[in-house]
Design an enzyme around this catalytic site. Structure first.
Site, mmCIF file in Angstrom:
data_model
loop_
_atom_site.group_PDB
_atom_site.id
_atom_site.type_symbol
_atom_site.label_atom_id
_atom_site.label_comp_id
_atom_site.label_asym_id
_atom_site.label_seq_id
_atom_site.Cartn_x
_atom_site.Cartn_y
_atom_site.Cartn_z
ATOM 1 N N SER A 148 2.589 -3.757 -11.817
ATOM 2 C CA SER A 148 3.239 -4.947 -11.274
ATOM 3 C C SER A 148 3.625 -5.910 -12.392
ATOM 4 C CB SER A 148 2.334 -5.577 -10.225
ATOM 5 O OG SER A 148 3.035 -6.520 -9.444
ATOM 6 N N ASP A 224 5.816 0.016 -0.586
ATOM 7 C CA ASP A 224 5.378 -1.206 -1.259
ATOM 8 C C ASP A 224 6.079 -2.402 -0.627
ATOM 9 O OD1 ASP A 224 5.064 -3.338 -3.157
ATOM 10 O OD2 ASP A 224 4.728 -1.862 -4.742
ATOM 11 N N HIS A 257 1.333 -1.017 -2.792
ATOM 12 C CA HIS A 257 1.203 -1.722 -4.060
ATOM 13 C C HIS A 257 -0.236 -1.766 -4.569
ATOM 14 C CE1 HIS A 257 3.262 -4.340 -6.950
ATOM 15 N NE2 HIS A 257 2.235 -5.171 -6.934
#
Length: 277
Positions: A148, A224, A257
């Site tokens: 991320s 995600d 995620h």
């Protein structure tokens, strides 16, 4: 340096340290896994950069990377994601996407952030020098990865430092901070209003003018919930195609995620880096 944690894991040692950072002006923690092979001499090293809200411990306790690091004889270094402590400013509204836990791996130029938020220099210069002096890691064999915000950090740091790393990978990276809310907020506050300075920390902008074409692996889950608004891997793929960059972007069906996603593919990422280290 003060050792604040040690556990035997897959024949190696999972260690945690606290030290005074001159670059960040505060006490910092980092974790390092030394595989069994480190008892015999220097080993290659993989830097892992974590995402928003994380510390150095999230990856260490959730990803299950030590098994694969031990198999391949690779050390893994996990720094914290921001400066911390008394006097270190946080998001004025106490939001989770800026300030503490959200350093974005840049050197802030704007007050009050510029005094402490210099995570780029910490990851690129200060921490590697500390590790070289204290641990059996081979600075000629380094790779970098992250998730991320940390995926953004891994990609941009690799692209900005030709000759430093042998390979780069990322899970669910923020591919273009110039074009997403997380990036616009963080870069705007850390670096100011001049978007030209933001481009120095945008993977798509950097890749378009790359000096060195490192092997790159990116995994992205198609379930995600940040995919469309924040991550935008298609932008990175477009640039890679246009300049012939050796990017392998894998869309993974059904994955989100979370660290469940990272744990599912971290073995493949470590094998990828091992093949280049």
């Amino acid at each position: 340096m003060e050792k604040i944690g040690e556990n035997i894991c897959f024949g190696g040692r999972q260690l945690r340290y606290c030290h005074a950072s001159d670059v960040l002006g505060c006490e910092m923690n980092f974790s390092i896994y030394l595989p069994p092979q480190a008892e015999q001499g220097k080993v290659p090293v993989l830097y892992w950069l974590s995402g928003l809200t994380c510390t150095d411990e999230n990856f260490v306790t959730k990803a299950g990377a030590q098994r694969y690091a031990a198999e391949h004889g690779i050390a893994i270094v996990a720094p914290d994601t921001s400066p911390r402590g008394e006097g270190v400013p946080d998001d004025p509204e106490a939001a989770w996407d800026f300030g503490l836990g959200a350093g974005f791996y840049v050197n802030a130029t704007q007050s009050p952030w510029s005094q402490h938020y210099r995570m780029y220099d910490y990851v690129v210069t200060e921490l590697p020098a500390l590790l070289k002096a204290q641990f059996p890691v081979d600075e000629a064999r380094m790779a970098i990865s992250g998730h991320s915000m940390g995926g953004h950090g891994a990609l941009t740091i690799a692209l900005k430092n030709p000759g430093r790393f042998k390979s780069v990978s990322a899970f669910s990276p923020i591919c273009s901070p110039l074009r997403c809310p997380w990036g616009e907020k963080a870069l705007g506050m850390y670096l100011g209003d001049d978007r030209a300075t933001w481009a120095e920390h945008d993977s798509c902008a950097l890749m378009a003018h790359v000096e060195e074409k490192l092997p790159a692996l990116v995994d992205q889950g198609d379930a995600d919930n940040f995919l469309q608004e924040q991550l935008k891997p298609e932008l990175l793929q477009e640039v890679a195609n246009s300049v012939g960059y050796p990017l392998e972007l894998r869309m993974q069906p059904g994955y989100d995620h979370s660290y469940f996603f990272i744990a599912s593919f971290i073995g493949e990422h470590i094998a990828f880096h091992a093949s280049h280290l």
